[in-house]
Design a protein around this motif. Structure first.
Motif, PDB file in Angstrom:
ATOM      1  N   CYS A 246       0.822  -1.218   0.000  1.00 18.00           N
ATOM      2  CA  CYS A 246       0.000   0.000   0.000  1.00 18.00           C
ATOM      3  C   CYS A 246       0.852   1.263   0.000  1.00 18.00           C
ATOM      4  O   CYS A 246       1.896   1.314   0.659  1.00 18.00           O
ATOM      5  CB  CYS A 246      -0.888   0.022   1.231  1.00 18.00           C
ATOM      6  N   GLN A 247       0.382   2.278  -0.719  1.00 18.82           N
ATOM      7  CA  GLN A 247       1.107   3.554  -0.812  1.00 18.82           C
ATOM      8  C   GLN A 247       0.233   4.691  -0.261  1.00 18.82           C
ATOM      9  O   GLN A 247      -0.632   5.202  -0.952  1.00 18.82           O
ATOM     10  CB  GLN A 247       1.493   3.833  -2.265  1.00 18.82           C
ATOM     11  N   PRO A 248       0.458   5.075   0.991  1.00 15.01           N
ATOM     12  CA  PRO A 248      -0.371   6.096   1.619  1.00 15.01           C
ATOM     13  C   PRO A 248       0.216   7.507   1.488  1.00 15.01           C
ATOM     14  O   PRO A 248       1.436   7.681   1.466  1.00 15.01           O
ATOM     15  CB  PRO A 248      -0.342   5.684   3.092  1.00 15.01           C
ATOM     16  N   VAL A 249      -0.671   8.488   1.397  1.00 12.97           N
ATOM     17  CA  VAL A 249      -0.271   9.898   1.502  1.00 12.97           C
ATOM     18  C   VAL A 249      -1.142  10.510   2.590  1.00 12.97           C
ATOM     19  O   VAL A 249      -2.370  10.420   2.551  1.00 12.97           O
ATOM     20  CB  VAL A 249      -0.459  10.637   0.158  1.00 12.97           C
ATOM     21  N   ILE A 250      -0.460  11.080   3.594  1.00 15.68           N
ATOM     22  CA  ILE A 250      -1.139  11.514   4.819  1.00 15.68           C
ATOM     23  C   ILE A 250      -0.783  12.967   5.128  1.00 15.68           C
ATOM     24  O   ILE A 250       0.389  13.339   5.127  1.00 15.68           O
ATOM     25  CB  ILE A 250      -0.678  10.634   6.008  1.00 15.68           C
ATOM     26  N   VAL A 251      -1.808  13.789   5.405  1.00 14.76           N
ATOM     27  CA  VAL A 251      -1.590  15.141   5.925  1.00 14.76           C
ATOM     28  C   VAL A 251      -2.415  15.252   7.207  1.00 14.76           C
ATOM     29  O   VAL A 251      -3.624  15.006   7.201  1.00 14.76           O
ATOM     30  CB  VAL A 251      -2.017  16.221   4.908  1.00 14.76           C
ATOM     31  N   SER A 252      -1.759  15.588   8.317  1.00 17.20           N
ATOM     32  CA  SER A 252      -2.436  15.545   9.612  1.00 17.20           C
ATOM     33  C   SER A 252      -3.638  16.482   9.666  1.00 17.20           C
ATOM     34  O   SER A 252      -4.676  16.147  10.229  1.00 17.20           O
ATOM     35  CB  SER A 252      -1.463  15.881  10.739  1.00 17.20           C
ATOM     36  N   ARG A 253      -3.480  17.653   9.042  1.00 18.61           N
ATOM     37  CA  ARG A 253      -4.579  18.640   9.038  1.00 18.61           C
ATOM     38  C   ARG A 253      -4.443  19.527   7.819  1.00 18.61           C
ATOM     39  O   ARG A 253      -3.343  19.943   7.471  1.00 18.61           O
ATOM     40  CB  ARG A 253      -4.523  19.483  10.315  1.00 18.61           C
ATOM     41  N   ASP A 254      -5.574  19.825   7.186  1.00 15.56           N
ATOM     42  CA  ASP A 254      -5.577  20.677   5.988  1.00 15.56           C
ATOM     43  C   ASP A 254      -5.361  22.137   6.393  1.00 15.56           C
ATOM     44  O   ASP A 254      -6.189  22.720   7.078  1.00 15.56           O
ATOM     45  CB  ASP A 254      -6.934  20.529   5.286  1.00 15.56           C
ATOM     46  N   PRO A 255      -4.221  22.730   5.960  1.00  8.18           N
ATOM     47  CA  PRO A 255      -3.998  24.139   6.317  1.00  8.18           C
ATOM     48  C   PRO A 255      -4.745  25.113   5.415  1.00  8.18           C
ATOM     49  O   PRO A 255      -4.360  26.269   5.298  1.00  8.18           O
ATOM     50  CB  PRO A 255      -2.472  24.292   6.176  1.00  8.18           C
ATOM     51  N   GLY A 256      -5.823  24.647   4.775  1.00  4.92           N
ATOM     52  CA  GLY A 256      -6.664  25.540   3.985  1.00  4.92           C
ATOM     53  C   GLY A 256      -6.472  25.439   2.485  1.00  4.92           C
ATOM     54  O   GLY A 256      -6.706  26.393   1.750  1.00  4.92           O
ATOM     55  N   PHE A 257      -6.057  24.255   1.997  1.00  2.00           N
ATOM     56  CA  PHE A 257      -5.831  24.069   0.557  1.00  2.00           C
ATOM     57  C   PHE A 257      -6.824  23.092  -0.071  1.00  2.00           C
ATOM     58  O   PHE A 257      -6.612  22.620  -1.173  1.00  2.00           O
ATOM     59  CB  PHE A 257      -4.401  23.559   0.301  1.00  2.00           C
ATOM     60  N   ASP A 258      -7.919  22.784   0.639  1.00  2.00           N
ATOM     61  CA  ASP A 258      -8.913  21.825   0.152  1.00  2.00           C
ATOM     62  C   ASP A 258      -8.237  20.501  -0.217  1.00  2.00           C
ATOM     63  O   ASP A 258      -8.337  20.009  -1.334  1.00  2.00           O
ATOM     64  CB  ASP A 258      -9.676  22.402  -1.048  1.00  2.00           C
ATOM     65  N   LEU A 259      -7.530  19.941   0.752  1.00  2.00           N
ATOM     66  CA  LEU A 259      -6.773  18.712   0.532  1.00  2.00           C
ATOM     67  C   LEU A 259      -7.626  17.474   0.786  1.00  2.00           C
ATOM     68  O   LEU A 259      -8.617  17.519   1.504  1.00  2.00           O
ATOM     69  CB  LEU A 259      -5.586  18.647   1.506  1.00  2.00           C
ATOM     70  N   ARG A 260      -7.187  16.381   0.217  1.00  2.00           N
ATOM     71  CA  ARG A 260      -7.645  15.064   0.668  1.00  2.00           C
ATOM     72  C   ARG A 260      -6.585  14.643   1.686  1.00  2.00           C
ATOM     73  O   ARG A 260      -5.438  14.415   1.321  1.00  2.00           O
ATOM     74  CB  ARG A 260      -7.684  14.117  -0.519  1.00  2.00           C
ATOM     75  N   VAL A 261      -6.954  14.555   2.947  1.00  2.00           N
ATOM     76  CA  VAL A 261      -5.941  14.420   3.999  1.00  2.00           C
ATOM     77  C   VAL A 261      -5.366  13.012   4.125  1.00  2.00           C
ATOM     78  O   VAL A 261      -4.301  12.828   4.709  1.00  2.00           O
ATOM     79  CB  VAL A 261      -6.451  14.911   5.370  1.00  2.00           C
ATOM     80  N   GLU A 262      -6.086  12.013   3.584  1.00  2.00           N
ATOM     81  CA  GLU A 262      -5.485  10.673   3.520  1.00  2.00           C
ATOM     82  C   GLU A 262      -6.025   9.938   2.303  1.00  2.00           C
ATOM     83  O   GLU A 262      -7.201  10.060   1.962  1.00  2.00           O
ATOM     84  CB  GLU A 262      -5.725   9.872   4.805  1.00  2.00           C
ATOM     85  N   HIS A 263      -5.149   9.206   1.651  1.00  2.00           N
ATOM     86  CA  HIS A 263      -5.535   8.487   0.426  1.00  2.00           C
ATOM     87  C   HIS A 263      -4.503   7.387   0.222  1.00  2.00           C
ATOM     88  O   HIS A 263      -3.304   7.663   0.198  1.00  2.00           O
ATOM     89  CB  HIS A 263      -5.550   9.455  -0.762  1.00  2.00           C
ATOM     90  N   THR A 264      -4.979   6.140   0.087  1.00  2.00           N
ATOM     91  CA  THR A 264      -4.069   4.998   0.005  1.00  2.00           C
ATOM     92  C   THR A 264      -4.527   4.018  -1.061  1.00  2.00           C
ATOM     93  O   THR A 264      -5.677   3.558  -1.025  1.00  2.00           O
ATOM     94  CB  THR A 264      -4.023   4.256   1.364  1.00  2.00           C
ATOM     95  N   HIS A 265      -3.648   3.716  -2.002  1.00  2.00           N
ATOM     96  CA  HIS A 265      -3.916   2.665  -2.985  1.00  2.00           C
ATOM     97  C   HIS A 265      -2.928   1.526  -2.784  1.00  2.00           C
ATOM     98  O   HIS A 265      -1.826   1.731  -2.265  1.00  2.00           O
ATOM     99  CB  HIS A 265      -3.801   3.215  -4.412  1.00  2.00           C
ATOM    100  N   CYS A 266      -3.336   0.313  -3.203  1.00  2.00           N
ATOM    101  CA  CYS A 266      -2.476  -0.841  -3.009  1.00  2.00           C
ATOM    102  C   CYS A 266      -2.462  -1.751  -4.230  1.00  2.00           C
ATOM    103  O   CYS A 266      -3.384  -1.728  -5.046  1.00  2.00           O
ATOM    104  CB  CYS A 266      -2.908  -1.632  -1.785  1.00  2.00           C
ATOM    105  N   PHE A 267      -1.390  -2.541  -4.337  1.00  2.00           N
ATOM    106  CA  PHE A 267      -1.294  -3.573  -5.366  1.00  2.00           C
ATOM    107  C   PHE A 267      -0.818  -4.853  -4.691  1.00  2.00           C
ATOM    108  O   PHE A 267      -0.536  -4.875  -3.487  1.00  2.00           O
ATOM    109  CB  PHE A 267      -0.328  -3.146  -6.485  1.00  2.00           C
ATOM    110  N   SER A 268      -0.744  -5.922  -5.468  1.00  2.00           N
ATOM    111  CA  SER A 268      -0.258  -7.193  -4.932  1.00  2.00           C
ATOM    112  C   SER A 268       0.420  -7.950  -6.057  1.00  2.00           C
ATOM    113  O   SER A 268       0.434  -7.497  -7.206  1.00  2.00           O
ATOM    114  CB  SER A 268      -1.424  -8.028  -4.388  1.00  2.00           C
ATOM    115  N   HIS A 269       0.944  -9.118  -5.725  1.00  2.00           N
ATOM    116  CA  HIS A 269       1.511  -9.994  -6.749  1.00  2.00           C
ATOM    117  C   HIS A 269       0.576 -11.167  -7.022  1.00  2.00           C
ATOM    118  O   HIS A 269       0.964 -12.156  -7.634  1.00  2.00           O
ATOM    119  CB  HIS A 269       2.904 -10.466  -6.324  1.00  2.00           C
TER     120      HIS A 269
END
Length: 312
Positions: A246-269
């Motif tokens: 899994c590849q996560p991108v995490i921002v603890s709190r949106d400082p006002g940029f209309d962010l998606r604060v967490e989003h994770t996609h995954c792959f497998s073999h």
């Protein structure tokens, strides 16, 4: 738009995260280690590590997908690398494919060493789509069919020089709380750092158990998706088995940029992958992850008209 994150030391971060994880998992250990060689199994990434000028890019956004898809929104990871002032960056994260390239809608698991003056791009990304034959998951290596580094609509990306170095290793087994692994990490950071946003990215493996994963359908919705319920009825949900990378991108709190604060996609073999929601086997689940705090945030092509539907 750019923003400088609060960047705690790895030692401090390890302590904060371990404390938070112990409230949600039976067993949690967080330590500072040398990043394992990510070119090896099970990762097989095109770069050795996740260190060196770490930064996060939030590109486009859910409002370009919902209520109605704006298919003309197409981006290129090589250009994103330049936009975030790190040409040649190694990029991991979660996004949507370019429907212009694929002719359909699907989940993109971006894993790309972007092009530099000296070298062409190495695209190790995966695509998870609904299999037209049996309506199950079809997971394919992007480079098996396409030669570009495009994506569409939205992406949350963690970028670095792809170097080895010190990282935070997270082990968590046996989920006792309601929060998924990524939400637990993010909310722990938000609780501790409050008004000082912390960004984090990297990779983790669900080593044992199963997880709830969604894949967007190949056709964009003909009727507008106006509520979370509409979105969930449109998405296809699956239970997928470990190991999942899994590849996560995490921002603890949106400082006002209309962010998606967490989003994770995954792959497998083993042919499964998509958008991670939660493990479905709390008692047996095992997580092993490697993370790095980001220094900078870049907000690219922020939607003018926004809403909060479909953000989880």
């Amino acid at each position: 738009e750019r923003f400088a994150f609060h960047v705690p030391s790895l030692e401090e971060l390890a302590g904060v995260l371990q404390k938070g994880l112990k409230e949600n998992f039976a067993d949690a250990q967080v330590s500072v280690v040398d990043c394992p060689d990510l070119t090896k199994e099970p990762f097989n990434f095109p770069a050795k590590g996740i260190c060196g000028k770490p930064r996060i890019a939030d590109v486009g956004g859910v409002p370009y997908l919902i209520p109605v898809a704006q298919k003309e929104k197409v981006y290129d990871l090589n250009k994103v690398a330049k936009d975030i002032e790190l040409p040649g960056a190694f990029i991991l994260g979660a996004g949507a494919v370019s429907s212009r390239v694929l002719g359909i809608n699907a989940e993109l698991i971006p894993i790309v060493q972007t092009k530099s003056e000296k070298k062409p791009a190495v695209n190790g990304s995966y695509v998870a789509q609904i299999n037209p034959a049996d309506k199950g998951c079809l997971l394919e290596k992007y480079s098996s069919k396409y030669t570009d580094c495009e994506f569409g609509l939205l992406a949350n990306l963690y970028a670095s020089e792809g170097q080895p170095g010190k990282v935070i290793e997270v082990k968590a087994n046996g989920r006792t709380g309601e929060l998924n692994f990524v939400s637990c990490l993010r909310q722990t950071l938000e609780k501790h750092y409050g008004e000082k946003p912390v960004g984090m990215g990297g990779t983790f493996i669900i080593q044992k158990g199963k997880a709830k994963i969604h894949i967007m359908p190949p056709e964009f919705s003909a009727c507008p998706l106006n509520t979370d319920e509409d979105v969930n009825n449109w998405l296809k949900f699956f239970e997928m088995k470990a190991p999942l990378i899994c590849q996560p991108v995490i921002v603890s709190r949106d400082p006002g940029f209309d962010l998606r604060v967490e989003h994770t996609h995954c792959f497998s073999h083993h042919g499964e992958g998509g958008h991670y929601h939660q493990d479905t086997s709390p008692d047996s689940v095992q997580y092993l992850g490697y993370f790095q705090p980001a220094e900078l945030l870049f907000r690219i092509d922020r939607p003018q008209e926004t809403h909060l539907v479909g953000r989880d």
